[in-house]
Design a protein around this motif. Sequence first.
Motif, PDB file in Angstrom:
ATOM      1  N   LEU A  52       0.825  -1.209   0.000  1.00 24.86           N
ATOM      2  CA  LEU A  52       0.000   0.000   0.000  1.00 24.86           C
ATOM      3  C   LEU A  52       0.864   1.266   0.000  1.00 24.86           C
ATOM      4  CD1 LEU A  52      -2.862  -1.066   2.445  1.00 24.86           C
ATOM      5  CD2 LEU A  52      -2.832  -1.095  -0.054  1.00 24.86           C
ATOM      6  N   PHE A  53       1.878   1.288   0.851  1.00 24.95           N
ATOM      7  CA  PHE A  53       2.756   2.458   0.881  1.00 24.95           C
ATOM      8  C   PHE A  53       3.473   2.621  -0.454  1.00 24.95           C
ATOM      9  CE2 PHE A  53       3.553   4.427   5.172  1.00 24.95           C
ATOM     10  CZ  PHE A  53       2.451   3.867   5.781  1.00 24.95           C
ATOM     11  N   PHE A  54       3.940   1.507  -0.990  1.00 24.20           N
ATOM     12  CA  PHE A  54       4.675   1.588  -2.238  1.00 24.20           C
ATOM     13  C   PHE A  54       3.774   2.095  -3.360  1.00 24.20           C
ATOM     14  CE2 PHE A  54       6.407  -0.121  -6.192  1.00 24.20           C
ATOM     15  CZ  PHE A  54       7.707   0.319  -6.096  1.00 24.20           C
ATOM     16  N   GLY A  55       2.551   1.565  -3.411  1.00 26.24           N
ATOM     17  CA  GLY A  55       1.614   2.009  -4.445  1.00 26.24           C
ATOM     18  C   GLY A  55       1.330   3.494  -4.322  1.00 26.24           C
ATOM     19  N   PHE A  56       1.140   3.941  -3.079  1.00 24.90           N
ATOM     20  CA  PHE A  56       0.889   5.356  -2.845  1.00 24.90           C
ATOM     21  C   PHE A  56       2.098   6.180  -3.288  1.00 24.90           C
ATOM     22  CE2 PHE A  56       0.750   8.909   0.411  1.00 24.90           C
ATOM     23  CZ  PHE A  56      -0.184   9.640  -0.281  1.00 24.90           C
ATOM     24  N   GLY A  57       3.282   5.672  -2.962  1.00 21.95           N
ATOM     25  CA  GLY A  57       4.509   6.346  -3.380  1.00 21.95           C
ATOM     26  C   GLY A  57       4.599   6.453  -4.894  1.00 21.95           C
ATOM     27  N   MET A  58       4.239   5.374  -5.588  1.00 18.75           N
ATOM     28  CA  MET A  58       4.283   5.391  -7.048  1.00 18.75           C
ATOM     29  C   MET A  58       3.275   6.387  -7.615  1.00 18.75           C
ATOM     30  SD  MET A  58       6.745   3.577  -7.935  1.00 18.75           S
ATOM     31  CE  MET A  58       6.537   3.648  -9.685  1.00 18.75           C
ATOM     32  N   LEU A  59       2.112   6.441  -6.973  1.00 17.09           N
ATOM     33  CA  LEU A  59       1.113   7.412  -7.402  1.00 17.09           C
ATOM     34  C   LEU A  59       1.709   8.816  -7.326  1.00 17.09           C
ATOM     35  CD1 LEU A  59      -1.988   8.013  -8.025  1.00 17.09           C
ATOM     36  CD2 LEU A  59      -2.145   8.501  -5.591  1.00 17.09           C
ATOM     37  N   LEU A  60       2.359   9.119  -6.209  1.00 17.98           N
ATOM     38  CA  LEU A  60       2.958  10.439  -6.024  1.00 17.98           C
ATOM     39  C   LEU A  60       4.072  10.674  -7.039  1.00 17.98           C
ATOM     40  CD1 LEU A  60       3.098  10.632  -2.131  1.00 17.98           C
ATOM     41  CD2 LEU A  60       1.516  11.809  -3.655  1.00 17.98           C
ATOM     42  N   LEU A  61       4.908   9.642  -7.255  1.00 20.14           N
ATOM     43  CA  LEU A  61       6.016   9.803  -8.196  1.00 20.14           C
ATOM     44  C   LEU A  61       5.508  10.098  -9.601  1.00 20.14           C
ATOM     45  CD1 LEU A  61       8.849   7.223  -7.454  1.00 20.14           C
ATOM     46  CD2 LEU A  61       8.684   9.630  -6.853  1.00 20.14           C
ATOM     47  N   THR A  62       4.503   9.338 -10.039  1.00 23.08           N
ATOM     48  CA  THR A  62       3.985   9.594 -11.382  1.00 23.08           C
ATOM     49  C   THR A  62       3.297  10.947 -11.445  1.00 23.08           C
ATOM     50  OG1 THR A  62       2.055   8.278 -10.785  1.00 23.08           O
ATOM     51  CG2 THR A  62       3.724   7.202 -12.143  1.00 23.08           C
ATOM     52  N   PHE A  63       2.693  11.327 -10.330  1.00 22.65           N
ATOM     53  CA  PHE A  63       2.062  12.638 -10.264  1.00 22.65           C
ATOM     54  C   PHE A  63       3.126  13.736 -10.405  1.00 22.65           C
ATOM     55  CE2 PHE A  63       0.708  16.232  -7.564  1.00 22.65           C
ATOM     56  CZ  PHE A  63      -0.417  16.611  -8.266  1.00 22.65           C
ATOM     57  N   ILE A  64       4.246  13.541  -9.692  1.00 24.27           N
ATOM     58  CA  ILE A  64       5.337  14.521  -9.761  1.00 24.27           C
ATOM     59  C   ILE A  64       5.894  14.604 -11.176  1.00 24.27           C
ATOM     60  CG2 ILE A  64       7.713  14.977  -9.010  1.00 24.27           C
ATOM     61  CD1 ILE A  64       6.893  13.755  -6.282  1.00 24.27           C
ATOM     62  N   GLN A  65       6.024  13.452 -11.809  1.00 27.26           N
ATOM     63  CA  GLN A  65       6.589  13.427 -13.159  1.00 27.26           C
ATOM     64  C   GLN A  65       5.765  14.256 -14.147  1.00 27.26           C
ATOM     65  OE1 GLN A  65       7.112   9.284 -14.077  1.00 27.26           O
ATOM     66  NE2 GLN A  65       8.919   9.189 -12.761  1.00 27.26           N
ATOM     67  N   LYS A  66       4.467  14.331 -13.894  1.00 25.93           N
ATOM     68  CA  LYS A  66       3.609  15.078 -14.807  1.00 25.93           C
ATOM     69  C   LYS A  66       3.638  16.576 -14.507  1.00 25.93           C
ATOM     70  CE  LYS A  66       2.276  11.409 -16.937  1.00 25.93           C
ATOM     71  NZ  LYS A  66       1.356  10.444 -16.352  1.00 25.93           N
ATOM     72  N   GLN A  67       4.229  16.960 -13.397  1.00 26.64           N
ATOM     73  CA  GLN A  67       4.289  18.375 -13.041  1.00 26.64           C
ATOM     74  C   GLN A  67       5.254  19.109 -13.970  1.00 26.64           C
ATOM     75  OE1 GLN A  67       2.255  19.676 -10.408  1.00 26.64           O
ATOM     76  NE2 GLN A  67       1.452  17.643 -10.854  1.00 26.64           N
ATOM     77  N   PRO A  68       4.994  20.370 -14.203  1.00 23.25           N
ATOM     78  CA  PRO A  68       5.875  21.121 -15.113  1.00 23.25           C
ATOM     79  C   PRO A  68       7.207  21.504 -14.480  1.00 23.25           C
ATOM     80  CG  PRO A  68       4.092  22.499 -14.287  1.00 23.25           C
ATOM     81  CD  PRO A  68       3.832  21.133 -13.764  1.00 23.25           C
TER      82      PRO A  68
END
Lengths: 375, 244, 386
Positions: free
Chosen positions: A108-124
Amino acid sequence: MDITEYIKLVFTDYTLRTITLGTAILGAVTGMLGSFAVLRKQSLLGDAISHAALPGIAIAFLITGAKDSNTLLIGALISGLIGTFWIRGIVSKTHLKSDTALGLILSLFFGFGMLLLTFIQKQPNANQAGLDKYLFGQAATLVESDVWTMAIVTGICLLVMLLFWKEFKILLFDADYTKTLGFNTKTIDVLITSFIVLAIVLGLQTVGVVLMSAMLLAPAAAARQWTNSLSVMVFLAALFGAFSGVFGTAISASQNNLSTGPVIVLVAGVFVLISFIFSPSRGLLFRQIRFVKNRRDLELHKTLAFMYNIAETHENVSHPHAIKILNNFQGYTKGTLQKLVEKDYVKLTGNMWSLTAKGFNAASNLYNQQNETDE
Amino acid sequence: MSKIAVKVDDLTVAYNYKPVLWDIDLEIPEGVLMAIVGPNGAGKSTLIKSILGILKPIAGSVSIYGKPYDKQRQKVAYVPQKGSVDWDFPTTALDVVMMGTYGSLGWIKRPGQKEKKAALEALEKVGMLSFKSRQISQLSGGQQQRIFLARALVQNAAIYFMDEPFQGVDASTEIAIINILKALRKAGKTVIVVHHDLQTVPEYFDWVTFLNVKKIATGPVKDIFNDDNLTKTYGINYKVSIQE
Amino acid sequence: MSSAQIEIQLIASIVAVACAIPGTFLVLRKMAMISDAISHSILPGIVIGFFITHNLNSPLLILFAAFTGIITVVLVEYIQKTNLVKEDTAIGLVFPALFSIGVILIAKNANDVHLDVDAVLLGELAFAPFDRLIINGADVGPKSLWIVGSILLITLTLLITFFKELKVSTFDKGLAASLGFSPAIIHYGLMSVSSVTTVGAFDAVGAILVVALMIAPAATAYLLTTDLKKMLVLAVGFGIFSAIMGYWVAHWLDASIAGSITTILGLVFLMVYLFAPSKGIIAVLYREKQQRIEVSLLTFLLHLKNHDELEERHVKHLNEHINWQKVRSKSVLDLAQKNNMIHIENQIVSLTEKGDAFTSKAIDYIITNRDAQIEDMKDDFFLFRG
């Protein structure tokens, strides 16, 4: 590139020197603390903690916007600790078992972390590149200040371990007893756990969250096979860990497209394999050899006892008997007879055998011993 | 009557808030060798553990020689059940016995020559001196139990608590242990043993406590070790032939 | 909603169901971490399988990779049997080694293998609808849909056929063996299904989400029920809910679908962990508090019953002798008085008749048959909890 050249390079090339030093220190500290994790039967906790650290890294980045590894490390530390204590909460307050709690927090933590990482990657924000090095680790991104951090943390770990060696040892062995002696077991426990979390977090940049747990376990599991002393085990684990780091770095540096983390883990795995097989006291090879030898000894003893029973019926114990009668006896082979002759227990003359006086004594001792142990 | 070594007042303990011990009042006089008997799940180990502060009681208090346990730790030694630890732990027999000195050393301070000497003496007392460098997993069940006993002896306490020291040991170890316990009593120490084998109670002990969640009875073996109390404790019509 | 969106949600839901079923049994059998090990260690199997088949969606590759999963289980069990290390260390040693081999194989053959290590961890559900299965020129839907669909079908068939055996062997291994169901066959059967499911789901949702989808719904359901059938249904429900919710959250945040599904799973677990009616944290803490008062009350009543001495029954004694904090002793006293269990005269507490009868009954229950009768007692307690 041959070995001498490589060694020269390690001392002259800044990057290579930094990486080698970094992975060596990391291997040493994780090996050291891993020994405690393994002995506390918390092997998989490391896996859960390293995965649980990921969202902390992402959140630290989102808050500060900086890629400074020390800042991210603190984020990882906090999130790793939250994961650890949540696991404890689940195990102590619900009927879910520890393996379920570990798997839950880990994924669960890892999945949440991945969500955040992919979210960050889409940031400008162009600054985000390189956060995914925390997945598999990139030793190449180590800089001198990272190595300093590692060295300082390792130094503190070492100091605390030496100071509280006695307390750590007794808590690992017998927690209840430790309590009755008047030690505050909670303090010792929190101390050990925090340092394990710290060591894991320290290695994330180099080895990555996915493989970090192996750095913790493998050197300790290998070291355990060679010694029956806790201090030697911790020392060996640190040594194995450091060598895994150095060799792993060397191998991955000598080839293209080889990330350091997996190679280090595999080198550590080789240490484990060798230890499992070749350790003199516990290893599988010697265990097998001892097993075969014991069986042979047993056969030899049985044959001797059989002969003794026959020889006993005669006044003269060295009275010759036909070899043929031995054939009825299970466990008799020409080899065992030959061995008995070599030991000077039995004399062969043609088709006949006879016990020597030495053989008779040995057999009767054996007999008496057996009767004693039966009692 | 002599001094009271251990005094338990209104002790109530619950595991997961399921009651295990109820309102136990117990006075153990100094210098007795006492057995705690009762059926499985009667709370025998729990009683010892809560006296020693390993478990937290819901209510009640414990005093050792009239003072709270926290202040009297040095006077108490504990022999846990053999099965409670991992015997594959990388350490030697001598090392385990040395752990008995850790309490008097306190935090950080390391054991030195004096502690080592005490540990060796204790090993000799239990007949295990020749095994001092042996890895603990290579000891038999009886030998492991002797090591645990030696560890408690090193503490040089006034009161010894033992949790089933005769569980899974060979006959010679059982005799060796009971002889040591009797020697301790002779030296004026108080020994409290969780015990399973009712047959040996009259032979080994001079004091007994019957326990089944509540305290059923406590007192000298010769006065209270009888069918009536056994039946009360074990719930069935229990007969045991008491040897003279 | 476009058809691609519907297809993604459909695939995610089917994967969730296919994972929840073996996951429930893994959680009940205390083998949750094995699924973590399998999900990592099938990587080299997938890579080698790809070298042989050159097709990531080939059923052969799935079988080959699933076989690696079984090897992992066997290897872990072998190491455990040698007694060289403690149980769970074996798991922790095997899967990182195999996973490392997989990562290195991918890295060394990056040009030949169209596998990305990130995709291995996360999967790429968003691209799943673009890989179509074409039979005789007709488009019959995304390939992944067919793969996970067939896996789900097999799992369901096995579940329905062997439900009884699975149930018995999960709750009572000894009984299962005596009834003639080999625990080994069921064990390895379950491991095989888990491996196949993991491989099948791997492509779509990645290694870590497979673990999350197996463990989280089952663990969440386990906090709500202990009935196997209900637990399966709930786990499946949580799985589907998280799959669909997760998709929309990912859509909204423009982030990884797998990560987002896991996050929803985490939130669902957190909610249940906190608020589950009898096993949630809040309920547990509340119950513990209640029980502490109840046990205290009973202790107090029993104490009164056991002692006739005035000194032992003095109100002050509650504070000093029984060693309770003031607050608790007062609340216990109030509770007992409110229920007419005691009366206080000149600071001396005595049991009333009702209190006396109740105490005898309670202690009788506790001593004769503690486990069975404690439920009865609880009913009694509710009567005067007020």
